[in-house]
Design a protein around this motif. Structure first.
Motif: not given
Lengths: 506, 506
Positions: A10, A12, B21, B27, B30, B32, B52
């Protein structure tokens, strides 16, 4: 041709393509100069920032990887034969270059830029270039064009009701959870208020985080629509509703860069209110020495920009400039704030008066959007709805419609609505009258204590502006789920409590 | 603690951290919001943009991955226990924000920003923010501060000789390989000229690409120093010499964004010349309708900026404004250009006169940095050195000292110094006199034909400005290693040859 592969990363909101350095068909380095490649399968094309892979386990020499979201956007299955090419220039980047050179862009140009940003055709650095160029100089007409363009790519909600209202606060004041009181009161009066809120990004809680203590907020567009049609309102997280996809992308660059201009704020807020289908909007601009807006003069300038753009877009807006000199309510952090909200809705005698009064003021103004309510009578109506328990009943309807919140995240042992831990008390270093409370400092302490990741973490203010304090009396209580967090937060608070007495720093 | 893992991905001068993830300790989401994390092992810290990972094969829940260069910079082995934290703010980003708001930065502020950029502490979007803010407005003093800051983080070369000279062309003119003639002539005269050049980024060849047809250019600092100490000069690629690390990072953002301001150009060039140890610099600014500088007025403005900054830095600079109305020489692309260079150095009668004359002019000016040479006599000395074969002998010394070039890249079957393929001739559509040749168009055709990835690919100009052409006569020949490339390049050339006749477009 290369074989398409999904790389489960990911990135973003940035498309990343992965290519092996030993790829026999393309010289990977060739593409690095422009940073991007275009991935092609028949008529499908997507542009992505290039990363070069040196590990055959991650990616074979005959494979082309796409990061998760890019893979989904591209919409072709794993193994699909793909070619890559130098990216066709994204035409709207020419407009970004013109903006960098100081030109004002027209409506069509903003539409093109925003369309490409929402479609993830810009890399992060390209978005940064656009935002910084805009931060340098923007006419009010440009703010209008940008807002319209952002609304234009959004997912529009439409409502049968005529009286769809909305409220928004520009943020920055800890504990300012008026939405969770205003929405039930406005619903109880009979207006439609489909409220979406954000989660905290750098603050200790967003309204979505706090509402999530009471109910599920991670709700998609269709479900939200059904709830609002049924009960007249909701309090959901905006992240799934996709009201302003361009804003969702731009924020991933604005936040890390700390770009927070009036122009971007107006475009961001109004584009979302437009697509949410609001026909009347009340905007709260708190002003204070540690608020987002520091002077009355700045607040008035911001108000006029909101009024100009909203007016051109046909959205009646009422801007209220409010006191932002200290946090609102007592609790800072999801559970502590939810406790305050419920105390107000339940008419508890210990309910924070400032949170109640601010909420009644805002709800009253919104209620006056109802042609059946006389000017100036809104606040009385709001107070009646609160005192008779109609507000609390509306909140219970929302909670029932949205369903129970998800279980606490791993490691968060605090039960629902219980602050985390026993709490650490920060004591007054001297006698005095509280002159002001630093919003930024209190937010930082609460964040350090673990809010909003730990719902029960945060700060509970025991003294507010105007209160008399004796040396050694507690100013606030810090709650944390982890002892390390408590230590860090207490240390931060010990350096500077955020409280000012009689005009002198403690 | 997480276990450190090297992720073999080249993310092109941006530190990337990979976190699962499903990581039980943090986390991932958190982090990002601010896009970055700080990775910590004891006293080692590095900031990285967060990606992630959703695939346990790529990264386990107890692992923290770092992209190749970040892993190397971090300097700890795989498996090292690491923690992650919200990044400590990079202080110099406050200065970037000030620059965005229109403030002029001082020397110390530029030094801080440039130090952090060179150390990869900025993400791409942060670099973009800095560059765009600078593009909006920069005083001449700021250009000086920036240049000094960029030189300050560079790897400085120092020479025992007093007469270390250098030359530079701002680029943009295809075939303009004067360096490969000037350097041998200046060496033959007895001055020291440690020349570093760039590879093509968006052009069909850089001097480093063309020199690589004849000799190895991928040479590090120590070896370069040894070569120059021994023979008085070199023609190497600048990429390994690390003269201006901040420039190397900034260029990875400037190129994709197409930011090409005078201010950045001056800072980039002069910072490199300073660290290369030059004591006298001749700068070539070609002016033409398709050159980087379009008008004499712009060239003069650029000249003055170069003179001001170089003067303040104590570097004598001589700026020559030259004709940039068409490509120089005949060949465009590494092999074709190398052929032209050797033709000049060997005094072949068919050698391109414009390449020879321009090279003699520049070499003559540089030679006049020698106090023993009378003003105005440099060009005659350069001509003598060329005609006696001293220049060619110096080039042979360079080739011997730098060693043979690497083998042709895979798929490139063309032998050394042979153009690729038989060539496709672009024919004149009409009779006429050539009025001008579009540098950008010719570069694009050569690039499409495969230059510089395929050394033998490119364009061979058969007509230049002032030549009489009959309809059906060939204007230029396109060489490509791949038939698909030849097709694309021929198609591009057919749309617009880049030639203008009698003032009318063909």
């Amino acid at each position: 041709m290369l074989k398409l592969r999904r790389i489960a990363v990911d990135t973003h909101r940035e498309n990343i393509a992965y290519l092996s350095r030993t790829c026999g068909q393309y010289h990977a380095e060739e593409f690095l100069a422009l940073a991007k490649v275009e991935v092609i399968a028949d008529s499908h094309r997507i542009q992505a920032t290039l990363n070069i892979v040196d590990d055959p386990v991650l990616l074979g020499p005959d494979e082309l990887g796409l990061s998760e979201e890019a893979f989904r956007l591209f919409g072709r299955g794993a193994g699909t034969p793909v070619a890559i090419a130098h990216p066709r220039p994204v035409d709207s980047l020419e407009m970004v270059r013109a903006k960098i050179q100081g030109r004002a862009l027209n409506a069509g140009e903003y539409a093109a830029v925003v369309r490409d940003i929402a479609a993830l055709r810009y890399s992060k650095m390209e978005i940064a270039a656009f935002l910084v160029a805009c931060a340098g100089f923007m006419t009010t007409e440009e703010v209008l064009h940008l807002t319209r363009a952002m609304a234009g790519v959004g997912h529009c909600l439409e409502w049968d009701h005529k009286l769809v209202v909305d409220k928004h606060c520009i943020g920055g004041i800890p504990g300012n959870r008026t939405s969770m009181i205003v929405v039930p009161l406005v619903m109880a009066h009979g207006l439609t208020i489909p409220k979406t809120s954000s989660r905290a990004i750098t603050s200790p809680a967003g309204t979505a985080d706090t509402m999530e203590v009471l109910a599920r907020v991670d709700i998609g567009t269709d479900e939200m629509r059904a709830i609002v049609e049924k009960i007249g309102g909701c309090l959901v997280w905006g992240g799934r509703v996709n009201l302003s996809p361009a804003d969702d992308v731009m924020i991933t660059v604005e936040r890390p860069l700390g770009i927070d201009t009036r122009e971007q704020m107006v475009a961001s807020i109004l584009s979302k209110k437009l697509t949410a289908g609001a026909r009347h909007l009340v905007l709260d601009i708190p002003v204070g020495p540690t608020a987002k807006v520091r002077s009355h003069e700045d607040a008035v300038r911001l108000r006029k920009l909101f009024e100009y753009v909203a007016g051109e877009l046909g959205l009646p807006v009422e801007v209220m400039i409010t006191d932002g000199s200290q946090p609102i309510g007592r609790g800072i952090g999801p559970v502590l704030e939810a406790r305050d909200v419920l105390a107000v809705l339940r008419n508890q005698p210990d309910a924070p008066a400032d949170l109640r009064d601010r909420s009644l003021l805002l709800a009253g103004r919104i209620i006056e959007a109802d042609p059946g309510v006389k000017g100036g009578q809104g606040i009385a109506r709001a107070r009646t709805l609160l005192e008779t328990g109609a507000g609390m009943r509306a909140m219970e309807q929302i909670i029932e419609a949205q369903g129970p919140p998800p279980g606490p995240p791993p490691g968060n042992g605090s039960p629902l609505l219980e602050p985390a831990g026993a709490g650490y008390e920060l004591l007054a270093p001297r006698d005095g009258i509280v002159q002001g409370i630093d919003c930024l400092r209190i937010a930082r302490v609460a964040r350090m204590a673990g809010a909003p990741a730990f719902k029960g973490a945060g700060v509970d203010l025991l003294k507010k502006t105007g209160d008399a304090v004796r040396k050694g009396e507690p100013l606030y209580r810090i709650h944390a789920a982890l002892s390390s967090d408590l230590g860090f937060a207490a240390e931060l608070a010990a350096q500077d409590s955020g409280y000012r007495f009689n005009g002198t720093a403690t």
